[in-house]
Design a protein around this motif. Structure first.
Motif, PDB file in Angstrom:
ATOM      1  N   LYS A   1       0.973  -1.250   0.038  1.00  0.00           N
ATOM      2  CA  LYS A   1      -0.080  -0.036   0.001  1.00  0.00           C
ATOM      3  C   LYS A   1       0.843   1.155  -0.007  1.00  0.00           C
ATOM      4  O   LYS A   1       0.467   2.301  -0.945  1.00  0.00           O
ATOM      5  CB  LYS A   1      -1.030  -0.109   1.221  1.00  0.00           C
ATOM      6  N   HIS A   2       1.873   1.355   0.781  1.00  0.00           N
ATOM      7  CA  HIS A   2       2.699   2.593   0.986  1.00  0.00           C
ATOM      8  C   HIS A   2       3.199   3.141  -0.037  1.00  0.00           C
ATOM      9  O   HIS A   2       2.674   4.268  -0.803  1.00  0.00           O
ATOM     10  CB  HIS A   2       3.699   2.320   1.890  1.00  0.00           C
ATOM     11  N   ASP A   3       4.111   2.188  -1.138  1.00  0.00           N
ATOM     12  CA  ASP A   3       4.450   2.751  -2.356  1.00  0.00           C
ATOM     13  C   ASP A   3       3.690   2.906  -3.387  1.00  0.00           C
ATOM     14  O   ASP A   3       3.673   3.898  -3.929  1.00  0.00           O
ATOM     15  CB  ASP A   3       5.470   1.467  -2.604  1.00  0.00           C
TER      16      ASP A   3
ATOM     17  N   GLU B   1      -5.312   1.312   7.319  1.00  0.00           N
ATOM     18  CA  GLU B   1      -3.807   1.462   6.864  1.00  0.00           C
ATOM     19  C   GLU B   1      -3.802   2.558   5.675  1.00  0.00           C
ATOM     20  O   GLU B   1      -2.846   3.416   5.565  1.00  0.00           O
ATOM     21  CB  GLU B   1      -3.724   0.121   6.436  1.00  0.00           C
ATOM     22  N   ALA B   2      -4.728   2.192   4.624  1.00  0.00           N
ATOM     23  CA  ALA B   2      -4.563   3.073   3.465  1.00  0.00           C
ATOM     24  C   ALA B   2      -4.836   4.676   3.824  1.00  0.00           C
ATOM     25  O   ALA B   2      -4.297   5.581   3.394  1.00  0.00           O
ATOM     26  CB  ALA B   2      -5.428   2.500   2.328  1.00  0.00           C
ATOM     27  N   PHE B   3      -6.102   4.881   4.592  1.00  0.00           N
ATOM     28  CA  PHE B   3      -6.346   6.141   5.054  1.00  0.00           C
ATOM     29  C   PHE B   3      -5.332   6.922   5.772  1.00  0.00           C
ATOM     30  O   PHE B   3      -5.029   8.090   5.365  1.00  0.00           O
ATOM     31  CB  PHE B   3      -7.471   6.195   6.129  1.00  0.00           C
ATOM     32  N   ASP B   4      -4.487   6.161   6.545  1.00  0.00           N
ATOM     33  CA  ASP B   4      -3.410   6.868   7.360  1.00  0.00           C
ATOM     34  C   ASP B   4      -2.159   7.238   6.353  1.00  0.00           C
ATOM     35  O   ASP B   4      -1.609   8.208   6.460  1.00  0.00           O
ATOM     36  CB  ASP B   4      -2.777   5.636   8.172  1.00  0.00           C
ATOM     37  N   ILE B   5      -2.168   6.327   5.270  1.00  0.00           N
ATOM     38  CA  ILE B   5      -0.981   6.885   4.321  1.00  0.00           C
ATOM     39  C   ILE B   5      -1.368   8.025   3.490  1.00  0.00           C
ATOM     40  O   ILE B   5      -0.580   8.921   3.590  1.00  0.00           O
ATOM     41  CB  ILE B   5      -0.806   5.621   3.384  1.00  0.00           C
ATOM     42  N   TRP B   6      -2.390   8.135   3.135  1.00  0.00           N
ATOM     43  CA  TRP B   6      -3.050   9.311   2.365  1.00  0.00           C
ATOM     44  C   TRP B   6      -3.009  10.438   3.135  1.00  0.00           C
ATOM     45  O   TRP B   6      -2.450  11.631   2.631  1.00  0.00           O
ATOM     46  CB  TRP B   6      -4.379   9.076   1.895  1.00  0.00           C
TER      47      TRP B   6
ATOM     48  N   CYS C   1      -9.926  -1.487  -2.248  1.00  0.00           N
ATOM     49  CA  CYS C   1      -9.348  -0.514  -3.189  1.00  0.00           C
ATOM     50  C   CYS C   1      -9.233   0.934  -2.711  1.00  0.00           C
ATOM     51  O   CYS C   1      -9.736   1.362  -1.649  1.00  0.00           O
ATOM     52  CB  CYS C   1     -10.438  -0.466  -4.302  1.00  0.00           C
ATOM     53  N   SER C   2      -8.007   1.470  -3.503  1.00  0.00           N
ATOM     54  CA  SER C   2      -8.107   2.926  -3.193  1.00  0.00           C
ATOM     55  C   SER C   2      -8.222   3.559  -4.390  1.00  0.00           C
ATOM     56  O   SER C   2      -7.342   3.383  -5.286  1.00  0.00           O
ATOM     57  CB  SER C   2      -7.026   3.303  -2.209  1.00  0.00           C
ATOM     58  N   GLU C   3      -9.117   4.516  -4.915  1.00  0.00           N
ATOM     59  CA  GLU C   3      -9.233   4.972  -5.993  1.00  0.00           C
ATOM     60  C   GLU C   3      -8.763   6.597  -5.983  1.00  0.00           C
ATOM     61  O   GLU C   3      -8.693   7.043  -4.999  1.00  0.00           O
ATOM     62  CB  GLU C   3     -10.721   5.000  -6.451  1.00  0.00           C
ATOM     63  N   VAL C   4      -8.405   7.014  -7.259  1.00  0.00           N
ATOM     64  CA  VAL C   4      -8.451   8.471  -7.149  1.00  0.00           C
ATOM     65  C   VAL C   4      -9.243   9.013  -8.301  1.00  0.00           C
ATOM     66  O   VAL C   4      -9.582   8.528  -9.275  1.00  0.00           O
ATOM     67  CB  VAL C   4      -6.950   8.920  -7.972  1.00  0.00           C
ATOM     68  N   TYR C   5     -10.202  10.073  -7.971  1.00  0.00           N
ATOM     69  CA  TYR C   5     -11.327  10.803  -8.756  1.00  0.00           C
ATOM     70  C   TYR C   5     -10.793  12.191  -8.978  1.00  0.00           C
ATOM     71  O   TYR C   5      -9.932  12.893  -8.302  1.00  0.00           O
ATOM     72  CB  TYR C   5     -12.605  10.880  -8.065  1.00  0.00           C
TER      73      TYR C   5
ATOM     74  N   TRP D   1      -8.331   6.579 -11.531  1.00  0.00           N
ATOM     75  CA  TRP D   1      -7.218   5.324 -11.221  1.00  0.00           C
ATOM     76  C   TRP D   1      -7.700   4.481 -10.081  1.00  0.00           C
ATOM     77  O   TRP D   1      -8.237   4.910  -8.957  1.00  0.00           O
ATOM     78  CB  TRP D   1      -5.856   5.955 -10.669  1.00  0.00           C
ATOM     79  N   ASN D   2      -7.411   3.389 -10.104  1.00  0.00           N
ATOM     80  CA  ASN D   2      -7.917   2.317  -8.891  1.00  0.00           C
ATOM     81  C   ASN D   2      -6.851   1.447  -8.673  1.00  0.00           C
ATOM     82  O   ASN D   2      -6.361   0.716  -9.603  1.00  0.00           O
ATOM     83  CB  ASN D   2      -9.232   1.443  -9.528  1.00  0.00           C
ATOM     84  N   ASN D   3      -6.507   1.560  -7.353  1.00  0.00           N
ATOM     85  CA  ASN D   3      -5.420   0.526  -6.657  1.00  0.00           C
ATOM     86  C   ASN D   3      -6.081  -0.552  -5.985  1.00  0.00           C
ATOM     87  O   ASN D   3      -6.852  -0.196  -4.993  1.00  0.00           O
ATOM     88  CB  ASN D   3      -4.566   1.530  -5.721  1.00  0.00           C
ATOM     89  N   VAL D   4      -5.925  -1.726  -6.483  1.00  0.00           N
ATOM     90  CA  VAL D   4      -6.393  -2.825  -5.570  1.00  0.00           C
ATOM     91  C   VAL D   4      -5.337  -3.450  -4.785  1.00  0.00           C
ATOM     92  O   VAL D   4      -4.234  -3.658  -5.358  1.00  0.00           O
ATOM     93  CB  VAL D   4      -7.006  -4.178  -6.708  1.00  0.00           C
TER      94      VAL D   4
END
Ligand code: ATP
Ligand code: MG
Length: 878
Positions: free
Chosen positions: A101-103, A133-138, A169-173, A200-203
């Motif tokens: 996730k981080h990278d 975890e993803a929320f924290d990284i953002w 997933c973590s997307e970008v809109y 963009w969608n990161n799974v």
């Protein structure tokens, strides 16, 4: 933000991830390999499934691609939304148990904001609601304000497909602005409107689903990302829709040009223009990857796309073929990234054209038929088209149901859908029955089952018979019917048609059923002894179970029989005249034309050939009866019947006899040798060591050959002014003699004229020591003349050193000669030529007494020739 072109963006992305140690792979083909679960590749990760599950080792733990994708589920959206194409390219970076996730998140942001310079204020990340975890990284690593991050539920942001690897997933809109939104106060990333576009969608595949909804952490955690290249281009180019990005807009413009309908003038025609643009792009890419139009699977997706595009073309008022031209624009904008499009251009164009032509014919025929039906119904006051009529249009004439519905709607009418579905069901049952009749399908061209009853061949006794259609094959698929203009194969239970076998060509002819006529142009037997009649429908339509009258083309059949019976006479004669070592090594029998290969060790002499021809013709003139009878193999052998060496025969064989010839043969034959007419050998040559080939003609072909020879003789007799063909040889001999004499005269005159010129030129020669030097630009008609002149100078004057040039357009030819005295004094023509041609940007060489060369720069020619004197002086030490 710089406006990047779509092709530039593709490269920027791949190069960016290469910097991050990813292995760049080319796009996989659109047809999935070893994956029956998927019709067409629909995402970057689809071709990499086995690398994600760990079934197979990826070439590197970090990979990036730009993947061609087709999403059939989005076909209906095309033209209506601004962000969906049936074909698009998906950029992706993948990690197989490497970074997580981080990278992935940090690089997503770095690429969008730093590498591409997209305004971070317009980008909104989303995360799965439980993925802290993803929320924290953002928030903490990238530095996004928490209120700008959208938390979405399982439907939007959890990638899960039954059992197997899955994860959040973590997307970008990208925010396209309030004016593009639905206006709903709650409109935010994840809304279906066109304001917030998912780019963009990161799974993060971190769990394994056991299929029952129990999730366990995977030991190998993966990253699977997807970034729509077309959507990214929209953002970077500041355009509203993926149809307006730099590459695709050229297709839009071309459609506008062909249809003379402007884009962005009328909402309906805009949809048509976008549908055509999208579908031609998808079709071109699919055909390039090996998909062909058909009625099933991915072939059907392609057919549907092409037909939809053709139909929207009609809606725009285009009534000629246009898609096959439009694909060139698609190829043009994509060829840099997908160079195989260039090699396959002709193929792609042909496939599209054929499909388009077929569809146009269908539409024309179907529309007129439907209009007739509509009139009939209207007269009867009925507003619902019967299921049977709608089905007939669809099944027999290939007219799409949606088109029927559209046209009916224009007349306030509908279709009886229920009855249509029932007819469809019945048709499926019939097709199943046909499939059973044929056995299993295999083989590229369709292998018919061994287990079912063979076709009965009635063609020895009759050339006409009635039979039933067991099966129909069109475009390599089993169909229930075949209609006017279609090519295909018809399988019959009974047939008089001889199939291509044992070197004999197949019969041609017709299959008729009422108005319907199928022209048979080839016949083959399948392994299961089914007769496959190849051809096309001349008129009407034929359906499985139809009773047809099969009629063999007698003219062709008789010509084939003449050639076949003559082949037996030839075989027999060869053995008698050349000896018993003659064995058949191959044979081809066509209408009035035959080819016979046999073992023999030397070329046949003229006398042998004439004797063979004579004996065969004698057997024809004798009018020998021909008989064919079936008997056990042993009995046939006792009779001395010739069998093919190495050929396997059944217990019962067919023996064909005529005169001294008796052969095992299944072919069709004359009943009397006289019917062969006559026999003439046209050539004899070797085809392999110890194998000779004789080619010959019979019947009508010998007459044609005779007539053409006669025509030729009479023309020659006229041209040579001979009294009769008998005088021709004498006339030709006389002419050859005259030509020889004239040629000698011309040659001597030319030499004389060169000699005269040489004497004149010698007058102009200057002297250096004991030698004479001559340089000149001469007027020669060609290089040969120049050579003659130079030779003549050298032969006349032993002291001569000459350099002659001749200019023809921008080409200079130079020849140098040195007489004997000059050569003895150490002057070499070859050296002179090299020195002189160098000065006029040329080259040359030769011997001491003669050399030749050429050059280009005529402006330096004169000074180059002038330099000869000094060159000589230096050489002679004067
Ligand atoms: P949407 O909800 O907009 O249809 P999606 O959720 O289906 O998108 P994904 O399956 O996550 O999209 O695919 C990854 C990326 O591929 C998307 O972020 C988008 O950029 C792009 N993409 C998806 N479908 C299409 C399409 N039909 N045409 C163009 N790009 C697409
Ligand atoms: Mg989608």
């Amino acid at each position: 933000m710089k406006k990047y072109g779509l092709n530039e963006l593709r490269e920027l992305f791949l190069a960016f991830f290469e910097e991050k140690e990813h292995l760049r792979l080319p796009s996989f083909q659109l047809i999935p390999q070893n994956d029956a679960s998927l019709l067409l590749i629909n995402s970057g990760m689809a071709p990499m499934k086995t690398w994600f599950t760990g079934e197979q080792e990826p070439p590197r733990k970090r990979v990036c691609t730009c993947q061609k994708c087709i999403r059939t589920t989005d076909i209906e959206n095309v033209g209506k939304t601004s962000r969906h194409g049936s074909y698009f390219e998906m950029l992706g970076n993948f990690s197989f148990g490497d970074y997580f996730k981080h990278d992935a998140i940090v690089w997503t942001w770095e690429f969008l904001t730093e590498r591409l310079g997209i305004d971070p204020g317009l980008l909104y990340p989303s995360v799965y609601i439980e993925d802290n975890e993803a929320f924290d990284i953002w928030v903490n690593v990238v530095g996004i304000a928490p209120e700008r991050i959208c938390k979405l539920g399982k439907d939007d942001n959890f990638w899960d497909h039954g059992s197997g690897p899955c994860g959040p997933c973590s997307e970008v809109y990208y925010d396209r602005g309030r004016e593009n939104g639905c206006g709903d106060p709650g409109c935010a990333p994840g809304c279906d409107c066109d304001r917030f576009v998912e780019v963009w969608n990161n799974v993060f595949t971190q769990f394994d689903n056991d299929g029952a909804g129990n999730y366990t952490e995977l030991s190998q955690k993966n990253i699977d990302t997807g970034l729509g290249l077309d959507r990214l281009a929209c953002v970077c180019q500041g355009v509203d829709s993926m149809f307006e990005v730099d590459t695709t807009v050229s297709i839009i413009n071309k459609v506008s040009e062909i249809s003379s309908v402007d884009y962005k003038v009328n909402a309906n025609s805009d949809i048509s223009i976008r549908v055509i643009t999208d579908h031609i792009r998808a079709s071109t890419m699919m055909i390039c990857d090996g998909v062909l139009p058909s009625n099933e699977g991915r072939g059907y997706v392609l057919r549907r796309l092409l037909r939809r595009a053709a139909r929207h073309g009609r809606l725009l008022g285009i009534d000629s073929l246009f898609l096959y031209e439009l694909c060139h624009t698609v190829i043009d904008i994509n060829k840099a990234a997908y160079p195989d499009l260039i090699e396959k251009t002709a193929f792609i164009t042909r496939v599209i054209r054929t499909e388009e032509e077929g569809f146009n014919k269908t539409i024309d025929a179907g529309t007129s038929m439907l209009n007739d039906l509509i009139n009939e119904y209207k007269t009867g006051g009925i507003t619902t088209l019967s299921g049977a009529d709608a089905f007939k249009l669809y099944d027999t004439y290939g007219f799409p149901l949606d088109l029927t519905v559209d046209i009916l709607a224009e007349h306030g009418m509908t279709v009886d859908n229920e009855a249509f579905d029932k007819s469809m069901d019945d048709q499926r049952k019939r097709a199943r029955k046909a499939r059973e009749a044929l056995g299993d399908l295999a083989w590229a061209g369709i292998e018919l089952g061994l287990d079912s009853t063979p076709t009965v061949f009635t063609g020895y006794e009759n050339t006409i018979c009635t039979g039933n259609i067991l099966a129909i094959i069109t475009q390599n698929e089993i169909s229930s019917s075949i209609r006017e203009g279609d090519e295909g194969i018809i399988v019959l239970d009974k047939t008089p048609f001889y199939a291509e076998m044992g070197g004999q060509s197949a019969d041609h002819g017709t299959l008729t059923c009422g108005e319907a006529v199928f022209d048979v142009t080839g016949v083959q037997v399948s392994k299961g002894d089914k007769y496959l009649h190849y051809g096309s429908v001349r008129s009407g339509a034929l359906t499985v179970d139809d009773a047809v009258t099969s009629e063999v083309d007698l003219t062709r059949r008789r010509a084939i029989m003449r050639a076949h019976s003559a082949t037996h006479l030839l075989h027999d004669t060869l053995r008698i005249i050349l000896g018993d070592h003659v064995n058949q090594a191959g044979s081809l029998v066509e209408p009035d034309k035959l080819r016979f290969d046999f073992t023999h060790f030397s070329a046949l002499t003229k006398e042998e050939l004439s004797e063979i021809e004579h004996r065969v013709n004698a057997m024809i003139l004798d009018g020998l009866p021909v008989s064919a009878s079936e008997m056990p193999l042993d009995e046939a052998k006792k009779l001395g019947a010739t069998a093919l060496f190495g050929e396997k025969y059944g217990d019962i064989v067919r023996v064909v006899k005529m005169g001294s010839s008796a052969e095992l043969c299944g072919g069709t034959h004359l009943d009397n040798t006289a019917k062969a007419g006559s026999f003439s050998i046209t050539s004899e040559f070797s085809i392999a060591s110890g194998v000779r080939r004789v080619e010959a003609i019979t019947g009508v072909a010998t007459l044609d050959a005779l007539n053409s020879a006669r025509g030729c003789l009479s023309e020659l007799t006229g041209l040579l002014k001979a009294g009769s063909p008998d005088e021709l040889a004498g006339k030709v001999e006389q002419n050859i003699k005259t030509i020889r004499e004239l040629r000698a005269m011309v040659e001597s005159a030319a030499a004389k004229s060169a000699g005269g010129e040489a004497v004149q030129l010698l007058d102009k020669a200057g002297s250096i020591g004991d030698l004479l030097v001559l340089t000149s630009i001469v007027e020669a008609s060609n290089a040969d003349k120049l050579r003659q002149l130079a030779d003549s100078l050298r032969d006349r004057e032993p002291r001569i050193v000459a350099v002659l040039a001749y200019v023809d357009g921008d080409k200079i030819t130079i020849i140098s000669v040195c007489g004997k005295t000059a050569v003895d004094a150490g002057i070499k023509a070859g050296e002179l030529i090299r020195d002189v041609t160098k000065l006029i940007d040329g080259s040359g060489g030769g011997k001491a007494d003669f050399a030749m060369g050429g050059g280009k720069d005529a402006s330096k020619l004169k000074s180059a020739l002038d330099s000869v004197e000094n060159l000589l002086k230096t050489k002679l030490g004067i």
